[in-house]
Design a protein around this motif. Structure first.
Motif, PDB file in Angstrom:
ATOM      1  N   LEU A 137     -12.994 -17.056 -70.432  1.00  0.00           N
ATOM      2  CA  LEU A 137     -13.494 -16.600 -69.133  1.00  0.00           C
ATOM      3  C   LEU A 137     -13.616 -15.081 -69.103  1.00  0.00           C
ATOM      4  O   LEU A 137     -14.590 -14.542 -68.562  1.00  0.00           O
ATOM      5  CB  LEU A 137     -12.583 -17.095 -68.012  1.00  0.00           C
ATOM      6  CG  LEU A 137     -12.540 -18.609 -67.823  1.00  0.00           C
ATOM      7  CD1 LEU A 137     -11.481 -19.002 -66.805  1.00  0.00           C
ATOM      8  CD2 LEU A 137     -13.905 -19.163 -67.431  1.00  0.00           C
ATOM      9  N   TYR A 138     -12.650 -14.395 -69.687  1.00  0.00           N
ATOM     10  CA  TYR A 138     -12.695 -12.934 -69.746  1.00  0.00           C
ATOM     11  C   TYR A 138     -13.891 -12.478 -70.581  1.00  0.00           C
ATOM     12  O   TYR A 138     -14.624 -11.565 -70.195  1.00  0.00           O
ATOM     13  CB  TYR A 138     -11.381 -12.414 -70.326  1.00  0.00           C
ATOM     14  CG  TYR A 138     -11.295 -10.920 -70.433  1.00  0.00           C
ATOM     15  CD1 TYR A 138     -11.486 -10.098 -69.324  1.00  0.00           C
ATOM     16  CD2 TYR A 138     -11.002 -10.317 -71.642  1.00  0.00           C
ATOM     17  CE1 TYR A 138     -11.403  -8.711 -69.425  1.00  0.00           C
ATOM     18  CE2 TYR A 138     -10.906  -8.935 -71.754  1.00  0.00           C
ATOM     19  CZ  TYR A 138     -11.105  -8.148 -70.643  1.00  0.00           C
ATOM     20  OH  TYR A 138     -11.027  -6.780 -70.753  1.00  0.00           O
ATOM     21  N   TYR A 139     -14.121 -13.139 -71.714  1.00  0.00           N
ATOM     22  CA  TYR A 139     -15.280 -12.820 -72.561  1.00  0.00           C
ATOM     23  C   TYR A 139     -16.579 -13.022 -71.777  1.00  0.00           C
ATOM     24  O   TYR A 139     -17.462 -12.167 -71.785  1.00  0.00           O
ATOM     25  CB  TYR A 139     -15.268 -13.693 -73.820  1.00  0.00           C
ATOM     26  CG  TYR A 139     -16.489 -13.507 -74.685  1.00  0.00           C
ATOM     27  CD1 TYR A 139     -16.601 -12.425 -75.545  1.00  0.00           C
ATOM     28  CD2 TYR A 139     -17.552 -14.413 -74.635  1.00  0.00           C
ATOM     29  CE1 TYR A 139     -17.720 -12.246 -76.336  1.00  0.00           C
ATOM     30  CE2 TYR A 139     -18.672 -14.239 -75.413  1.00  0.00           C
ATOM     31  CZ  TYR A 139     -18.748 -13.159 -76.258  1.00  0.00           C
ATOM     32  OH  TYR A 139     -19.875 -12.972 -77.032  1.00  0.00           O
ATOM     33  N   LYS A 140     -16.688 -14.149 -71.072  1.00  0.00           N
ATOM     34  CA  LYS A 140     -17.885 -14.419 -70.278  1.00  0.00           C
ATOM     35  C   LYS A 140     -18.090 -13.348 -69.208  1.00  0.00           C
ATOM     36  O   LYS A 140     -19.217 -12.924 -68.951  1.00  0.00           O
ATOM     37  CB  LYS A 140     -17.796 -15.807 -69.638  1.00  0.00           C
ATOM     38  CG  LYS A 140     -17.941 -16.934 -70.637  1.00  0.00           C
ATOM     39  CD  LYS A 140     -17.711 -18.285 -70.003  1.00  0.00           C
ATOM     40  CE  LYS A 140     -18.975 -18.763 -69.341  1.00  0.00           C
ATOM     41  NZ  LYS A 140     -18.883 -20.170 -68.894  1.00  0.00           N
ATOM     42  N   ILE A 180     -19.385 -10.106 -70.856  1.00  0.00           N
ATOM     43  CA  ILE A 180     -20.803 -10.238 -71.189  1.00  0.00           C
ATOM     44  C   ILE A 180     -21.643 -10.139 -69.911  1.00  0.00           C
ATOM     45  O   ILE A 180     -22.662  -9.449 -69.881  1.00  0.00           O
ATOM     46  CB  ILE A 180     -21.076 -11.559 -71.936  1.00  0.00           C
ATOM     47  CG1 ILE A 180     -20.340 -11.578 -73.283  1.00  0.00           C
ATOM     48  CG2 ILE A 180     -22.575 -11.779 -72.133  1.00  0.00           C
ATOM     49  CD1 ILE A 180     -20.655 -10.436 -74.227  1.00  0.00           C
ATOM     50  N   ALA A 181     -21.212 -10.794 -68.846  1.00  0.00           N
ATOM     51  CA  ALA A 181     -21.948 -10.727 -67.570  1.00  0.00           C
ATOM     52  C   ALA A 181     -22.003  -9.299 -67.041  1.00  0.00           C
ATOM     53  O   ALA A 181     -22.996  -8.890 -66.440  1.00  0.00           O
ATOM     54  CB  ALA A 181     -21.299 -11.647 -66.538  1.00  0.00           C
ATOM     55  N   GLU A 182     -20.942  -8.531 -67.290  1.00  0.00           N
ATOM     56  CA  GLU A 182     -20.892  -7.135 -66.850  1.00  0.00           C
ATOM     57  C   GLU A 182     -21.520  -6.178 -67.863  1.00  0.00           C
ATOM     58  O   GLU A 182     -21.516  -4.973 -67.657  1.00  0.00           O
ATOM     59  CB  GLU A 182     -19.439  -6.725 -66.591  1.00  0.00           C
ATOM     60  CG  GLU A 182     -18.815  -7.428 -65.406  1.00  0.00           C
ATOM     61  CD  GLU A 182     -17.351  -7.055 -65.201  1.00  0.00           C
ATOM     62  OE1 GLU A 182     -16.682  -6.606 -66.159  1.00  0.00           O
ATOM     63  OE2 GLU A 182     -16.882  -7.220 -64.055  1.00  0.00           O
ATOM     64  N   GLY A 187     -16.301  -3.783 -74.896  1.00  0.00           N
ATOM     65  CA  GLY A 187     -15.048  -4.426 -74.508  1.00  0.00           C
ATOM     66  C   GLY A 187     -14.936  -5.858 -75.002  1.00  0.00           C
ATOM     67  O   GLY A 187     -13.828  -6.372 -75.182  1.00  0.00           O
ATOM     68  N   ALA A 188     -16.068  -6.510 -75.236  1.00  0.00           N
ATOM     69  CA  ALA A 188     -16.057  -7.903 -75.685  1.00  0.00           C
ATOM     70  C   ALA A 188     -15.712  -8.035 -77.172  1.00  0.00           C
ATOM     71  O   ALA A 188     -15.214  -9.080 -77.601  1.00  0.00           O
ATOM     72  CB  ALA A 188     -17.415  -8.549 -75.412  1.00  0.00           C
ATOM     73  N   LEU A 248     -20.256 -11.376 -83.049  1.00  0.00           N
ATOM     74  CA  LEU A 248     -19.989  -9.984 -83.432  1.00  0.00           C
ATOM     75  C   LEU A 248     -21.265  -9.280 -83.866  1.00  0.00           C
ATOM     76  O   LEU A 248     -21.488  -8.117 -83.512  1.00  0.00           O
ATOM     77  CB  LEU A 248     -18.937  -9.920 -84.546  1.00  0.00           C
ATOM     78  CG  LEU A 248     -17.508 -10.193 -84.113  1.00  0.00           C
ATOM     79  CD1 LEU A 248     -16.598 -10.286 -85.332  1.00  0.00           C
ATOM     80  CD2 LEU A 248     -17.015  -9.112 -83.154  1.00  0.00           C
ATOM     81  N   HIS A 249     -22.106  -9.969 -84.626  1.00  0.00           N
ATOM     82  CA  HIS A 249     -23.374  -9.380 -85.049  1.00  0.00           C
ATOM     83  C   HIS A 249     -24.180  -8.938 -83.833  1.00  0.00           C
ATOM     84  O   HIS A 249     -24.698  -7.826 -83.764  1.00  0.00           O
ATOM     85  CB  HIS A 249     -24.175 -10.363 -85.900  1.00  0.00           C
ATOM     86  CG  HIS A 249     -25.584  -9.939 -86.128  1.00  0.00           C
ATOM     87  ND1 HIS A 249     -26.636 -10.536 -85.481  1.00  0.00           N
ATOM     88  CD2 HIS A 249     -26.109  -8.954 -86.878  1.00  0.00           C
ATOM     89  CE1 HIS A 249     -27.757  -9.934 -85.839  1.00  0.00           C
ATOM     90  NE2 HIS A 249     -27.472  -8.980 -86.687  1.00  0.00           N
ATOM     91  N   GLY A 250     -24.260  -9.812 -82.844  1.00  0.00           N
ATOM     92  CA  GLY A 250     -25.000  -9.481 -81.627  1.00  0.00           C
ATOM     93  C   GLY A 250     -24.374  -8.330 -80.861  1.00  0.00           C
ATOM     94  O   GLY A 250     -25.072  -7.417 -80.408  1.00  0.00           O
ATOM     95  N   LEU A 251     -23.064  -8.356 -80.734  1.00  0.00           N
ATOM     96  CA  LEU A 251     -22.367  -7.290 -80.001  1.00  0.00           C
ATOM     97  C   LEU A 251     -22.486  -5.947 -80.712  1.00  0.00           C
ATOM     98  O   LEU A 251     -22.680  -4.907 -80.069  1.00  0.00           O
ATOM     99  CB  LEU A 251     -20.894  -7.657 -79.802  1.00  0.00           C
ATOM    100  CG  LEU A 251     -20.644  -8.819 -78.847  1.00  0.00           C
ATOM    101  CD1 LEU A 251     -19.197  -9.298 -78.927  1.00  0.00           C
ATOM    102  CD2 LEU A 251     -21.011  -8.447 -77.420  1.00  0.00           C
ATOM    103  N   TYR A 252     -22.379  -5.966 -82.034  1.00  0.00           N
ATOM    104  CA  TYR A 252     -22.550  -4.712 -82.788  1.00  0.00           C
ATOM    105  C   TYR A 252     -23.984  -4.206 -82.683  1.00  0.00           C
ATOM    106  O   TYR A 252     -24.219  -3.003 -82.665  1.00  0.00           O
ATOM    107  CB  TYR A 252     -22.137  -4.881 -84.251  1.00  0.00           C
ATOM    108  CG  TYR A 252     -20.639  -4.878 -84.458  1.00  0.00           C
ATOM    109  CD1 TYR A 252     -19.827  -3.922 -83.841  1.00  0.00           C
ATOM    110  CD2 TYR A 252     -20.023  -5.830 -85.254  1.00  0.00           C
ATOM    111  CE1 TYR A 252     -18.463  -3.911 -84.023  1.00  0.00           C
ATOM    112  CE2 TYR A 252     -18.648  -5.821 -85.443  1.00  0.00           C
ATOM    113  CZ  TYR A 252     -17.886  -4.855 -84.826  1.00  0.00           C
ATOM    114  OH  TYR A 252     -16.521  -4.839 -85.013  1.00  0.00           O
TER     115      TYR A 252
END
Length: 182
Positions: free
Chosen positions: A72-75, A78-80, A85-86, A114-118
């Motif tokens: 839920l925290y990860y979601k 991402i929403a924010e 932070g994710a 991780l690939h997407g976040l990076y």
């Protein structure tokens, strides 16, 4: 209805047992899930953060309450659009994995995250590192079938093009008998 009664249950649990009692933490997690299912997670952002923090404090990282609170925290992150932070949250998901085949597939999924976040945080060296790990794990799980690895290979090739690492690009394309022009 679930949210309304969940709010009452959480408040009663806080009053009777305190804010960090195990039953209160579980009620908080359940209520946060209700908000998520209703598409209203951002309305309770502070509670989602609190649920994640207290579950990590009172339960192990692989406890079901911690796992749900972390999801839920990860979601929420991402929403924010808090992509930076994710990243540690995904690494925490990876840290609890075992050596099972099911968890190897989960690791593959998390490496994709991780690939997407990076990428979103423009950390290209990290993207390359993650894609190399993802490629090797995909080959280990799916065999040397280029089709199952094609997207990973093309993403890695794109990074090599961006970074003008033409020798690495040529080696990658030769290894998998593919073509990609920068």
């Amino acid at each position: 209805m679930a949210i309304k009664y969940g709010e009452q249950l959480l408040e009663g649990s806080r009053l009777l047992y305190g804010p960090e009692d195990i039953s209160t933490i579980n009620h908080l997690k359940n209520l946060n899930r209700y908000y998520d299912k209703a598409g209203r997670l951002r309305e309770v952002a502070e509670r989602v953060r609190l649920g994640y923090q207290v579950s990590r404090k009172h339960f192990s990282l692989n406890h079901s309450t911690t796992e749900v609170s972390r999801l839920l925290y990860y979601k929420l992150l991402i929403a924010e659009k808090d992509y930076l932070g994710a990243i540690p949250v995904v690494y925490e998901n990876i840290a609890v994995l075992t050596d099972s085949e099911d968890d190897a597939f989960r690791r593959l999924h998390y490496l994709g995250q991780l690939h997407g976040l990076y990428g979103l945080t423009e950390q290209h060296d990290k993207r390359e590192e993650i894609l190399l790990e993802q490629l090797e794990l995909n080959i280990q799980l799916m065999g040397n079938d280029t089709e199952s690895s094609e997207k990973i290979i093309l993403n890695l090739g794109g990074i090599y093009c961006e970074q003008k690492k033409f020798t690495k690009l040529r080696e990658l394309m030769t290894r998998f008998d593919m073509k990609l022009q920068c």
